[in-house]
Design an enzyme around this catalytic site. Structure first.
Site, short mmCIF file in Angstrom:
data_model
loop_
_atom_site.label_atom_id
_atom_site.label_comp_id
_atom_site.label_asym_id
_atom_site.label_seq_id
_atom_site.Cartn_x
_atom_site.Cartn_y
_atom_site.Cartn_z
N ARG A 102 -7.44 -2.92 5.20
CA ARG A 102 -7.72 -4.16 4.47
C ARG A 102 -7.04 -5.31 5.17
NH1 ARG A 102 -5.59 -1.60 -1.13
NH2 ARG A 102 -7.19 0.01 -1.37
N ASP B 173 -6.01 -9.26 5.76
CA ASP B 173 -5.71 -10.41 4.90
C ASP B 173 -6.63 -11.59 5.21
OD1 ASP B 173 -3.41 -9.49 3.39
OD2 ASP B 173 -2.34 -9.49 5.30
N ARG C 51 2.12 -8.83 11.61
CA ARG C 51 2.49 -10.25 11.53
C ARG C 51 4.00 -10.43 11.40
NH1 ARG C 51 -1.32 -12.34 6.88
NH2 ARG C 51 0.00 -14.19 7.10
#
Lengths: 257, 257
Positions: B50, B52, B198
């Site tokens: 999934r 973002d 990230r």
């Protein structure tokens, strides 16, 4: 007045082209307006080449005369501030000799054209490539490209609106390569006729599709008539990559992957 | 019912993320709606990961069960038609074994993160890179990255919302390289924690800025606390490049330059 050279990147999809138009924002108008906001001067910006609507630049070069001898980095940063939200940015700015002219002093223009072969349309590179949707014959395109390199009358690949004095140009390089699902065509010359790269690419695509043989490219060139050439490739695949100058011993360019 | 595997590209800037959200269009909803328009079925699509909001995919993988055994190319082309104007495309579609599960069967996820070092903001790559605006110390970032490779408790780089059962993951590769005016970070692992890439990138940027030493990365990892890590890098520089599977002996991926 101090003369400044600007190295410029833009997303051609956000403009009606380099040159002033009544029907929308041009790169020239966006940057001239930013310069006026910085300096208070109404100026005329001169570019190495006038790109069409939709054509991108990674390394367009322009010059402008300003009243003050601003530091180059100040000019770059201030223009980038005032250029928002237009999709153009000044990569470098610096003072140059009075004799420098972005168009006349240029000794080499380098263009890149990207064609996406895969069936699915581009998403991350939407507006950045010509989506042709099927594999092209690379070797045939390379053979066709070889017919165009050298000094020729390029009337077959010249737009009707072209203002060049002569249709005779020397094409120094026309390289065709496959990178992933893309065909990339790189073209280098001292100067090009209007639409010359897009018309050469549109013609080489006919070869890649098998509709033309590589020799047909040479025959079309020899006809010296626009109707003998292939269609004009769409603008969104075309990039002005860099412009080269001899006057200062350096070559302005940006790194390409 | 026949199970289909989809290979998907999307521009993360056009979506609220992969997963259904009340506040806007998700990639999942866009593709599920396209499948309903093709098949008349209300389906649930399962992705390998999934992503973002703002995170791009060059090779996301998902599976879905359809009532009819459509040819894969028909599914691909029809979904691309119905997906317009959303910035997502099906690169490949094909029937797979019932035992295939896009998330559970995945053996490798590969991510790319792009940082633009130059002062001028990106225009052609706007929304596609993290604009850091100044050169980073490449060698220091590479040394910092080496502290993270291997099997570790990655709690320091884990989002509070992360639903993974364990914070222990094996990071197979974390490569940092300079390409033109960009730093590119490639990360490979069987799976990642939420925001792990990230958060690792945001930490390595501190090293590139000289605010942290490479050893500080290892120390932060050993603290096993999110507050010990650097900030979360913005989503627009991140790409899910490919997902690898063993189950069918092939590895779905797209060519990267």
């Amino acid at each position: 007045m101090p003369r400044f050279r600007l190295l410029i990147e833009y997303d051609g999809g956000g403009f009606v082209g380099w040159q002033h138009q009544r029907n929308g924002m041009s790169v020239q108008e966006a940057i001239e307006t930013a310069i006026e906001r910085l300096s208070g001067q109404k100026v005329r910006l001169h570019a190495a080449g006038r790109t069409d609507a939709g054509v991108h630049a990674l390394g367009q070069v322009a010059h402008v005369d300003l009243e003050r001898a601003w530091p180059g980095d100040t000019v770059r940063d201030a223009l980038n501030h005032f250029l928002r939200p237009h999709p153009a940015a000044i990569l470098e700015a610096g003072m140059v000799d009075d004799g420098f002219h972005a168009r006349i002093s240029a000794r080499r223009r380098s263009y890149l054209f990207r064609l996406l072969e895969r069936r699915a349309p581009p998403m991350v590179d939407r507006g950045r490539v010509w989506h042709v949707g099927r594999p092209l014959d690379l070797a045939a395109m390379q053979a066709g490209a070889r017919q165009l390199v050298g000094r020729h009358d390029f009337t077959t690949f010249r737009a009707a609106e072209c203002q060049a004095l002569s249709p005779v140009k020397t094409l120094d390089r026309l390289a065709v390569a496959r990178v992933g699902a893309e065909i990339r065509i790189e073209a280098d010359a001292r100067s090009f006729l209007h639409h010359q790269v897009r018309n050469m690419v549109g013609t080489l695509k006919l070869v890649g599709d098998g509709k033309w043989t590589p020799d047909d490219v040479g025959k079309a060139l020899a006809r010296r008539h626009r109707a003998a050439g292939g269609p004009t490739a769409p603008p969104e695949g075309l990039y002005l990559v860099s412009v080269g100058y001899l006057d200062d011993g350096t070559e302005l360019s940006v790194n390409q992957e």
